[in-house]
Motif scaffolding. Structure first.
Motif, PDB file in Angstrom:
ATOM      1  N   LEU A 468      16.152  10.649 -76.328  1.00  0.00           N
ATOM      2  CA  LEU A 468      17.067  10.095 -75.332  1.00  0.00           C
ATOM      3  C   LEU A 468      16.680   8.650 -75.048  1.00  0.00           C
ATOM      4  O   LEU A 468      15.494   8.348 -74.839  1.00  0.00           O
ATOM      5  CB  LEU A 468      17.003  10.908 -74.038  1.00  0.00           C
ATOM      6  CG  LEU A 468      17.428  12.384 -74.150  1.00  0.00           C
ATOM      7  CD1 LEU A 468      17.225  13.086 -72.819  1.00  0.00           C
ATOM      8  CD2 LEU A 468      18.870  12.491 -74.615  1.00  0.00           C
ATOM      9  N   PRO A 469      17.635   7.721 -75.052  1.00  0.00           N
ATOM     10  CA  PRO A 469      17.315   6.320 -74.748  1.00  0.00           C
ATOM     11  C   PRO A 469      16.920   6.169 -73.283  1.00  0.00           C
ATOM     12  O   PRO A 469      17.261   6.989 -72.422  1.00  0.00           O
ATOM     13  CB  PRO A 469      18.607   5.577 -75.070  1.00  0.00           C
ATOM     14  CG  PRO A 469      19.686   6.604 -74.955  1.00  0.00           C
ATOM     15  CD  PRO A 469      19.071   7.915 -75.340  1.00  0.00           C
ATOM     16  N   GLU A 470      16.193   5.097 -72.997  1.00  0.00           N
ATOM     17  CA  GLU A 470      15.775   4.843 -71.620  1.00  0.00           C
ATOM     18  C   GLU A 470      16.983   4.494 -70.754  1.00  0.00           C
ATOM     19  O   GLU A 470      18.025   4.074 -71.255  1.00  0.00           O
ATOM     20  CB  GLU A 470      14.759   3.701 -71.595  1.00  0.00           C
ATOM     21  CG  GLU A 470      15.318   2.385 -72.094  1.00  0.00           C
ATOM     22  CD  GLU A 470      14.307   1.264 -72.110  1.00  0.00           C
ATOM     23  OE1 GLU A 470      14.706   0.109 -72.366  1.00  0.00           O
ATOM     24  OE2 GLU A 470      13.121   1.537 -71.852  1.00  0.00           O
ATOM     25  N   ARG A 471      16.827   4.692 -69.471  1.00  0.00           N
ATOM     26  CA  ARG A 471      17.927   4.402 -68.548  1.00  0.00           C
ATOM     27  C   ARG A 471      18.244   2.905 -68.570  1.00  0.00           C
ATOM     28  O   ARG A 471      17.363   2.060 -68.636  1.00  0.00           O
ATOM     29  CB  ARG A 471      17.559   4.815 -67.120  1.00  0.00           C
ATOM     30  CG  ARG A 471      17.469   6.327 -66.951  1.00  0.00           C
ATOM     31  CD  ARG A 471      17.211   6.687 -65.487  1.00  0.00           C
ATOM     32  NE  ARG A 471      17.174   8.126 -65.287  1.00  0.00           N
ATOM     33  CZ  ARG A 471      18.244   8.871 -65.107  1.00  0.00           C
ATOM     34  NH1 ARG A 471      19.441   8.306 -65.103  1.00  0.00           N
ATOM     35  NH2 ARG A 471      18.138  10.183 -64.927  1.00  0.00           N
ATOM     36  N   ALA A 473      19.888   1.428 -70.945  1.00  0.00           N
ATOM     37  CA  ALA A 473      20.150   0.951 -72.303  1.00  0.00           C
ATOM     38  C   ALA A 473      21.657   0.910 -72.555  1.00  0.00           C
ATOM     39  O   ALA A 473      22.366   1.881 -72.301  1.00  0.00           O
ATOM     40  CB  ALA A 473      19.473   1.866 -73.322  1.00  0.00           C
ATOM     41  N   GLU A 474      22.141  -0.193 -73.036  1.00  0.00           N
ATOM     42  CA  GLU A 474      23.581  -0.375 -73.242  1.00  0.00           C
ATOM     43  C   GLU A 474      23.976   0.155 -74.614  1.00  0.00           C
ATOM     44  O   GLU A 474      24.196  -0.590 -75.567  1.00  0.00           O
ATOM     45  CB  GLU A 474      23.949  -1.848 -73.091  1.00  0.00           C
ATOM     46  CG  GLU A 474      23.646  -2.408 -71.703  1.00  0.00           C
ATOM     47  CD  GLU A 474      23.986  -3.875 -71.598  1.00  0.00           C
ATOM     48  OE1 GLU A 474      24.390  -4.460 -72.626  1.00  0.00           O
ATOM     49  OE2 GLU A 474      23.843  -4.457 -70.496  1.00  0.00           O
ATOM     50  N   SER A 491       6.364  10.674 -80.524  1.00  0.00           N
ATOM     51  CA  SER A 491       6.644  10.526 -79.089  1.00  0.00           C
ATOM     52  C   SER A 491       7.829   9.595 -78.829  1.00  0.00           C
ATOM     53  O   SER A 491       8.553   9.793 -77.853  1.00  0.00           O
ATOM     54  CB  SER A 491       5.406  10.007 -78.352  1.00  0.00           C
ATOM     55  OG  SER A 491       5.023   8.739 -78.872  1.00  0.00           O
ATOM     56  N   HIS A 492       8.048   8.593 -79.694  1.00  0.00           N
ATOM     57  CA  HIS A 492       9.112   7.632 -79.457  1.00  0.00           C
ATOM     58  C   HIS A 492       9.765   7.218 -80.779  1.00  0.00           C
ATOM     59  O   HIS A 492       9.146   7.259 -81.838  1.00  0.00           O
ATOM     60  CB  HIS A 492       8.574   6.362 -78.779  1.00  0.00           C
ATOM     61  CG  HIS A 492       8.187   6.560 -77.359  1.00  0.00           C
ATOM     62  ND1 HIS A 492       6.948   7.067 -76.989  1.00  0.00           N
ATOM     63  CD2 HIS A 492       8.858   6.316 -76.192  1.00  0.00           C
ATOM     64  CE1 HIS A 492       6.880   7.135 -75.672  1.00  0.00           C
ATOM     65  NE2 HIS A 492       8.014   6.678 -75.160  1.00  0.00           N
ATOM     66  N   ILE A 493      11.007   6.805 -80.679  1.00  0.00           N
ATOM     67  CA  ILE A 493      11.683   6.036 -81.714  1.00  0.00           C
ATOM     68  C   ILE A 493      12.222   4.776 -81.049  1.00  0.00           C
ATOM     69  O   ILE A 493      12.236   4.674 -79.811  1.00  0.00           O
ATOM     70  CB  ILE A 493      12.810   6.824 -82.411  1.00  0.00           C
ATOM     71  CG1 ILE A 493      13.929   7.154 -81.415  1.00  0.00           C
ATOM     72  CG2 ILE A 493      12.271   8.064 -83.086  1.00  0.00           C
ATOM     73  CD1 ILE A 493      15.174   7.757 -82.074  1.00  0.00           C
ATOM     74  N   TYR A 494      12.671   3.806 -81.845  1.00  0.00           N
ATOM     75  CA  TYR A 494      13.089   2.524 -81.290  1.00  0.00           C
ATOM     76  C   TYR A 494      14.445   2.137 -81.884  1.00  0.00           C
ATOM     77  O   TYR A 494      14.559   1.899 -83.091  1.00  0.00           O
ATOM     78  CB  TYR A 494      12.046   1.445 -81.589  1.00  0.00           C
ATOM     79  CG  TYR A 494      10.678   1.810 -81.089  1.00  0.00           C
ATOM     80  CD1 TYR A 494      10.282   1.511 -79.793  1.00  0.00           C
ATOM     81  CD2 TYR A 494       9.789   2.500 -81.913  1.00  0.00           C
ATOM     82  CE1 TYR A 494       9.033   1.875 -79.320  1.00  0.00           C
ATOM     83  CE2 TYR A 494       8.537   2.866 -81.455  1.00  0.00           C
ATOM     84  CZ  TYR A 494       8.155   2.550 -80.156  1.00  0.00           C
ATOM     85  OH  TYR A 494       6.917   2.922 -79.697  1.00  0.00           O
ATOM     86  N   VAL A 495      15.444   2.084 -81.032  1.00  0.00           N
ATOM     87  CA  VAL A 495      16.790   1.713 -81.468  1.00  0.00           C
ATOM     88  C   VAL A 495      16.841   0.202 -81.668  1.00  0.00           C
ATOM     89  O   VAL A 495      16.343  -0.574 -80.837  1.00  0.00           O
ATOM     90  CB  VAL A 495      17.839   2.162 -80.436  1.00  0.00           C
ATOM     91  CG1 VAL A 495      19.222   1.632 -80.812  1.00  0.00           C
ATOM     92  CG2 VAL A 495      17.869   3.676 -80.333  1.00  0.00           C
ATOM     93  N   ILE A 496      17.444  -0.227 -82.793  1.00  0.00           N
ATOM     94  CA  ILE A 496      17.574  -1.651 -83.092  1.00  0.00           C
ATOM     95  C   ILE A 496      18.874  -2.145 -82.471  1.00  0.00           C
ATOM     96  O   ILE A 496      19.972  -1.786 -82.912  1.00  0.00           O
ATOM     97  CB  ILE A 496      17.593  -1.899 -84.607  1.00  0.00           C
ATOM     98  CG1 ILE A 496      16.476  -1.131 -85.302  1.00  0.00           C
ATOM     99  CG2 ILE A 496      17.499  -3.390 -84.899  1.00  0.00           C
ATOM    100  CD1 ILE A 496      15.093  -1.509 -84.838  1.00  0.00           C
ATOM    101  N   PRO A 504      13.167   1.498 -76.748  1.00  0.00           N
ATOM    102  CA  PRO A 504      12.434   2.759 -76.941  1.00  0.00           C
ATOM    103  C   PRO A 504      13.247   3.965 -76.481  1.00  0.00           C
ATOM    104  O   PRO A 504      13.998   3.900 -75.513  1.00  0.00           O
ATOM    105  CB  PRO A 504      11.183   2.567 -76.093  1.00  0.00           C
ATOM    106  CG  PRO A 504      11.557   1.550 -75.057  1.00  0.00           C
ATOM    107  CD  PRO A 504      12.565   0.657 -75.693  1.00  0.00           C
ATOM    108  N   CYS A 505      13.099   5.075 -77.204  1.00  0.00           N
ATOM    109  CA  CYS A 505      13.729   6.347 -76.860  1.00  0.00           C
ATOM    110  C   CYS A 505      12.655   7.429 -76.909  1.00  0.00           C
ATOM    111  O   CYS A 505      11.944   7.553 -77.914  1.00  0.00           O
ATOM    112  CB  CYS A 505      14.860   6.690 -77.826  1.00  0.00           C
ATOM    113  SG  CYS A 505      16.180   5.459 -77.904  1.00  0.00           S
TER     114      CYS A 505
END
Length: 584
Positions: A468-471, A473-474, A491-496, A504-505
């Motif tokens: 889930l993306p962080e609050r 995040a657009e 623990s995390h992935i990172y949306v480009i 971070p998600c």
């Protein structure tokens, strides 16, 4: 008297009623006999100027000494006509004067052919257009025929009439001699027979020195190769996982191996991991493989300001473009077959594999006979895991960095050290460094492998896990997004983001039980869960089948007992009351 036979010049030594003995003037041959008919057909020519000058010039002391050595042969006409007698005379002279028969033969030919004992046969630059055309047409060809084949095709095309040879044809010896005299080192031979690619890769002349290409550290040469070894799985050593990919980054000015990637991945992901490794502190990296590193043994840290590579897909793709744009890195993509522009990394690849190959014979290392008939199947000899092989490569790199002596640093002052690690530190102390200081964590994330997925209300699915993306995040629900993930950390992935930011998600609650594991562990856990679920599904199915079996039994029993009876539906409430009383 001089004559010309089939384009070659001969001096007539002795004539008889049936023919004459002649000796070749333009190439090395002992006297031979020609018939009277052949002698009459031959063209009479003037004596060569060189021969005339030699005969008119007084004999020097050196010539007189050689003449005295050969006097018994030169004054014996039988040596011209009797080869066995000539050989015996040469052997006797050689024993008496402690020389060789070969030398005597050459001196004998020199005197008889062109009247000199101190100078070799004249090498005139006479060109033969017919020979040259035949060599270029038949020998300089992609069909790769032999020189003898080219000669035979030349004779077939020019000296035959309906399959019958002409009376006079050029000799194979003269054709071969002409080739070696005028074409032996001609690069057109390899270009025509093997192709321009092979010539540029293997035979093109190279100039200059690799170490003089840069004088400040920060210009990295990068390349990739496949390790000459087969590896096994660390989870099950009975399973062979193939050959690893090795990426290296080596500094041009110091020769230090600055970055390394060893793994099963290839392409942009592996390339980015190598660059990230070059920029990181090597102590933590080595510690993860159980290696205690002293900082001075592998001192490289920082992002290069220039990258030199070939035009492989991993070196000119979108990921490396993004890296260069974000950090202002210059990139030089070399044209094909220009290995001399990055020779340090090419040689480093060889040095690394040569260092451990002898110790790993019979343990999965590939030999020169791989793929040949009856050769060993090196896959069956594999014993090392990827981590163990990586540790071996790291030890090899440390030894090359701190112990290899550089011999081509003449452009630097005398006090400059001659090992890569010490030279790196010396150049750094001199202020000759163009390395870029970057945030190691951000570079690490940008170097992670990438994938794409669709964002749903339940999150982003990556390798079977939900994030889930962080609050704030657009991100738009239903949009296809690109993300970076760490195979070693779930623990995390990172949306480009569109502006190349990394959003971070975190793991969704439904996947939170996998937090703290790497992707390989998660794959094993999910496989075990799948097997347990499959076993539970099997038990559920067995229970439901048993349930339906009992239901069918009860139905059959009920049908048997109610067969032929008439149903009374006139007073259902009264029947219901009576049934309740009987149950109590």
């Amino acid at each position: 008297m001089f004559i010309r036979i089939s384009g070659a010049r001969f001096r007539v030594l002795k004539q008889g009623a049936g023919g004459a003995w002649v000796i070749a003037y333009d190439e090395y041959q002992m006297p031979r006999y020609v018939s009277r008919d052949e002698l009459e057909r031959a063209e009479r020519i003037a004596a060569p100027e060189e021969y005339v000058r030699n005969r008119e010039r007084p004999m020097s002391a050196a010539q007189q000494q050689r003449y005295d050595l050969l006097r018994s042969a030169l004054e014996d006409d039988r040596c011209i006509t009797d080869e066995a007698h000539r050989t015996a005379v040469f052997a006797a002279i050689a024993r008496e004067h402690n020389t060789t028969v070969r030398r005597l033969r050459r001196l004998y030919h020199a005197y008889l052919a062109y009247g000199s004992l101190t100078k070799g046969k004249p090498r005139e630059s006479t060109r033969r257009s017919d020979y040259e055309a035949a060599i270029r047409k038949y020998y300089f060809s992609a069909k790769r025929g032999s020189l003898r084949t080219a000669y035979e095709l030349f004779i077939l095309a020019n000296y035959t009439n309906q399959g019958i040879l002409a009376d006079e044809i050029p000799s194979w010896s003269s054709f071969r001699t002409y080739y070696f005299r005028h074409f032996r080192d001609n690069p057109q031979k390899e270009i025509a027979r093997e192709g321009l690619t092979a010539y540029q890769r293997n035979s093109r002349p190279l100039y200059g020195s690799a170490m003089q290409y840069r004088e400040s550290i920060g210009c990295y040469q990068v390349d990739e190769t496949q390790g000459d070894i087969y590896l096994v799985s660390k989870w099950d050593r009975s399973k062979v996982i193939g050959r690893p990919n090795v990426y290296l980054a080596i500094d041009t000015a110091s020769g230090l191996i600055a970055g390394l990637y060893v793994g099963l991945d290839a392409g942009e992901t592996a390339m980015m991991a190598c660059i990230a490794n070059a920029a990181m502190d090597k102590r933590a990296y080595c510690a993860s493989y159980g290696i205690d590193l002293r900082p001075e043994d592998w001192p490289s840290r920082g992002l290069p300001s220039e990258i030199i590579s070939d035009r492989g897909g991993e070196f000119v793709g979108n990921r490396i473009d993004e890296l260069c744009i974000c950090y202002g890195i210059d990139r030089q993509a070399l044209p094909p077959f220009r290995a001399e522009e990055k020779p340090l990394v090419e040689r480093a690849m060889d040095l690394i594999q040569e260092s451990y190959k002898s110790m790993l014979r019979g343990r999965g290392v590939i030999g020169d006979d791989v793929g040949e008939r009856w050769a060993t199947d090196y896959r069956k000899q594999a014993i090392l895991t990827l981590d163990e092989y990586t540790a071996i490569v790291i030890h090899t790199i440390i030894a090359l960095n701190k112990g290899r002596v550089l011999t081509d640093i003449g452009h630097l002052p005398v006090e400059a050290p001659n090992t890569p690690a010490r030279l790196w530190q010396w150049l750094t102390d001199q202020g000759k460094s163009t390395l870029l200081d970057v945030d190691a964590d951000e570079l690490y994330r940008r170097a992670l492998p990438r994938a794409s997925s669709k964002l749903t209300r339940k999150g982003i699915v990556c390798n079977g896990l939900r994030y889930l993306p962080e609050r704030g995040a657009e991100l738009t629900i239903g949009a296809k997004i690109e993300y970076a993930y760490d195979p070693q950390d779930t623990s995390h992935i990172y949306v480009i983001a569109e502006d190349k930011r990394l959003i971070p998600c975190a793991l969704a609650p439904s996947s939170a039980r996998y937090d703290g594991y790497d992707m390989a562990d998660v794959a094993i856990m999910r496989r075990e869960e799948s097997e347990r679920e499959k076993a539970a599904r099997q038990m559920e199915l067995e229970a439901r089948v048993a349930m339906r079996s009992e239901i069918e039994r009860i139905i059959r029993q009920a049908e048997e007992q109610s067969t032929g009876s008439v149903k009374d539906i006139s007073d259902i409430p009264q029947n219901r009351t009576r049934e309740r009383r009987s149950l109590t």
